[in-house]
Design an enzyme around this catalytic site. Structure first.
Site, PDB file in Angstrom:
ATOM      1  N   CYS B  81      17.299  -1.507  14.279  1.00  0.00           N
ATOM      2  CA  CYS B  81      17.352  -0.165  14.849  1.00  0.00           C
ATOM      3  C   CYS B  81      16.134   0.170  15.696  1.00  0.00           C
ATOM      4  O   CYS B  81      16.244   0.838  16.711  1.00  0.00           O
ATOM      5  CB  CYS B  81      17.475   0.885  13.751  1.00  0.00           C
ATOM      6  SG  CYS B  81      19.039   0.805  12.872  1.00  0.00           S
ATOM      7  N   CYS B 178     -12.008  19.395  -4.745  1.00  0.00           N
ATOM      8  CA  CYS B 178     -12.227  18.305  -3.795  1.00  0.00           C
ATOM      9  C   CYS B 178     -13.375  18.687  -2.875  1.00  0.00           C
ATOM     10  O   CYS B 178     -14.237  17.864  -2.535  1.00  0.00           O
ATOM     11  CB  CYS B 178     -10.990  18.071  -2.939  1.00  0.00           C
ATOM     12  SG  CYS B 178      -9.406  18.151  -3.794  1.00  0.00           S
ATOM     13  N   CYS B 181     -17.109  18.064  -3.842  1.00  0.00           N
ATOM     14  CA  CYS B 181     -17.601  16.707  -3.605  1.00  0.00           C
ATOM     15  C   CYS B 181     -17.596  16.364  -2.123  1.00  0.00           C
ATOM     16  O   CYS B 181     -18.602  15.957  -1.560  1.00  0.00           O
ATOM     17  CB  CYS B 181     -16.772  15.691  -4.384  1.00  0.00           C
ATOM     18  SG  CYS B 181     -17.277  15.606  -6.116  1.00  0.00           S
ATOM     19  N   CYS B 223      -8.972  10.280  -7.740  1.00  0.00           N
ATOM     20  CA  CYS B 223      -9.922  11.390  -7.725  1.00  0.00           C
ATOM     21  C   CYS B 223      -9.524  12.453  -8.740  1.00  0.00           C
ATOM     22  O   CYS B 223     -10.375  13.040  -9.397  1.00  0.00           O
ATOM     23  CB  CYS B 223     -10.046  11.988  -6.321  1.00  0.00           C
ATOM     24  SG  CYS B 223     -11.231  11.063  -5.293  1.00  0.00           S
TER      25      CYS B 223
END
Lengths: 147, 262, 106
Positions: B81, B178, B181, B223
């Site tokens: 394809c 998050c 850090c 994490c």
């Protein structure tokens, strides 16, 4: 499993210079003796190239190079690498000859911990030369839960 | 109790870092963003840059083999394809995206699995399976060197905003976000490791710790586990939202898949 | 499907020394690691890597579980005559992979 040491490093990475007087762990000494027999092992001619500080012990690049003319009359016939702390003392044995032109071998090894690595080269004349290196493995953060 | 003790240790490290961080808010004109590659030592950078030394390239090779292999009830290969690899140039640089006829974004692996089920009429590949990672690496490799270019689709905005919220929210037993850090303490050391800025420039990555290739999802799960938060389920929309946010944050940075990471 | 990446020059001057590098997809499971169910994952490693030049063995390496996953090996060879470098990996569970590259020596 406590090996999952995320944050363990807040206790600081202790960099231990290896004491040259420290006895080589027995398993490694025994494995070396099996290869060299009663022949003396001299330091020199071999260089062992490893990063002194390793970001992750699971894939550590290592190159062993030995000075040799690599002629029919005088060549390196084997390179043996040993470690102190992995479960088995032998890392690899490479067999070479004059058709290699250069007595240089590279690979990547696993190191579970900071330790001493020893490389021993065997000449066509039956002499043994060696080099050793100390590697410090720092801890990785954010590791996976092992369960 | 171990977690608690370590948590306190971390708080102390960060307290010191924050004191340092106060002065340095520099919005210079030059791009100061750093890919995780730049935080690695020379040996690992060399490993990443040399195509015959980077183990991630083994998966790209495998992906190329799978690309040409017919599968499923449709008996079609990706190549039937899509044609050659060139058809995938730039694709990874603009994912996650919303597939035609739907209204929720999917990441690159999700898009490949859509083709698996809808177009090949085969079972979808399990998360982190070798085949899925290899195909993702093959597709992503075709965008190596291109700038990250999130699509200009207004429907993505709410998902991206939600991703940003997830980025900022404190979570886990260590009660960290998050952002604490990766925004506030990037470049500093944690457990001997440099905290990267968390740009998704190299995915899927060959992580030495894993001794194999892995997705951004797996990296994010690490994490989350690290801050003692329960990782979202493998098929959770949260990963795609975080991915959208991270790609937007890394807009214009160069893709380097498959990257090597410690 | 074998997955191997070999880096060797396509041409070389007669008598020159060329470097050959090879990477192969393999888990190098040590046999010392517990799996998710707590039981030890059986050892599955490549035990031996051998290189030939026009059929003559020129290099051989015995590997242990301490070799990293997806093993990488580099070594040198004197480009003596045009021909084929054959690489062969063998290991646990009947693992055998062979790869060839040609080098034209002029």
């Amino acid at each position: 499993m406590d090996r999952r040491r995320f944050l363990a490093g807040t206790a600081a990475i202790v960099v231990l210079p290896f004491d040259s007087a420290q006895a080589t762990p027995e398993a490694m000494a025994a494995a070396i003796r099996k290869v060299v027999g009663s022949s003396p092992v001299r330091e020199g001619r071999v260089s062992l190239d490893l990063p002194p500080l390793v970001e992750n012990g699971s894939t550590v690049p290592l190159v062993v190079s030995v000075e040799s003319p690599m002629t029919e009359a005088d060549y390196i016939k084997a390179i043996h690498v040993f470690n102190e702390k992995n479960p088995q003392p032998g890392v690899f044995t490479a067999r070479l000859g004059p058709r290699n032109g250069r007595a240089v071998v590279g690979t990547r090894i696993k190191l579970g911990d900071s330790q001493k690595i020893v490389a021993i080269a065997e000449t066509s004349g039956g002499q043994f030369w060696s080099a050793s290196a100390d590697v410090i493995v720092t801890l990785a953060a954010c590791l996976e839960e092992s369960t | 109790m171990k977690v608690l003790r370590l948590g306190i240790g971390l708080a102390i490290v960060f307290a010191a870092s924050w004191a340092l961080a106060q002065g340095i808010v520099d919005k210079g004109v030059t791009d100061k963003r750093r890919s995780g590659t730049q935080d690695m030592g020379e040996a690992l950078q060399k490993m990443q840059d040399d195509d015959t030394a980077n183990p991630g390239m083994l998966f790209v090779q495998l992906g190329g083999q799978l690309w040409g292999k017919a599968a499923g009830a449709a008996g079609k290969s990706c190549a039937d394809c899509h044609g050659g690899a060139a058809s995938m140039k730039g694709v990874a640089a603009r994912y996650p995206a919303i597939p035609k006829g739907t209204d929720a974004p999917v990441d690159l692996e999700g898009r490949i699995n859509l083709c698996r089920t809808a177009n090949q009429q085969a079972d979808s590949f399990p998360p982190e399976s070798r085949e899925l990672l290899a195909l993702a690496a093959y597709v992503a490799h075709q965008s190596r060197g291109l700038p990250i270019a999130p699509p200009d689709d207004p429907r993505l905005a709410p998902f991206r905003t939600r991703g940003q919220d997830l980025w900022k929210i404190r979570q886990g037993q260590l009660n960290l976000s998050c952002a604490i850090c990766h925004d506030d303490n990037a470049g500093r050391k944690l457990a001997g490791v440099t905290i990267p800025e968390a740009h998704p420039t190299g995915y899927p990555i060959y992580r030495l710790e894993w001794q194999t290739l892995g997705s951004l999802k797996r990296r994010l799960r690490n994490c989350l586990a690290g801050i003692r938060a329960e990782p979202y389920a493998y098929d959770a929309a949260e990963y795609v939202m975080l991915d959208l946010f991270l790609m937007d944050r890394a807009k214009g940075m160069t893709l380097e898949s498959p990257a090597v990471r410690p | 499907m074998a997955n191997v990446l070999v880096n060797a020059p396509k041409t070389a001057k007669r008598g020159s020394i060329v470097e050959i590098k090879a990477l192969i997809l393999h888990p190098m499971e040590t046999g010392f690691r517990p799996g998710p169910n707590g039981r030890i994952i059986p050892r599955n490693i490549i035990e031996r890597f051998t290189a030939t030049w026009n059929g003559t063995e020129i290099f051989d390496m015995e590997m242990s579980p301490a070799i990293a996953a997806n093993p990488f090996v580099s070594f040198f060879a004197v480009a003596s005559e045009s021909g084929t470098v054959g690489l062969r990996w063998t290991g646990d569970e009947g693992f055998v992979v062979e790869e060839r590259v040609s080098i034209a020596v002029e």
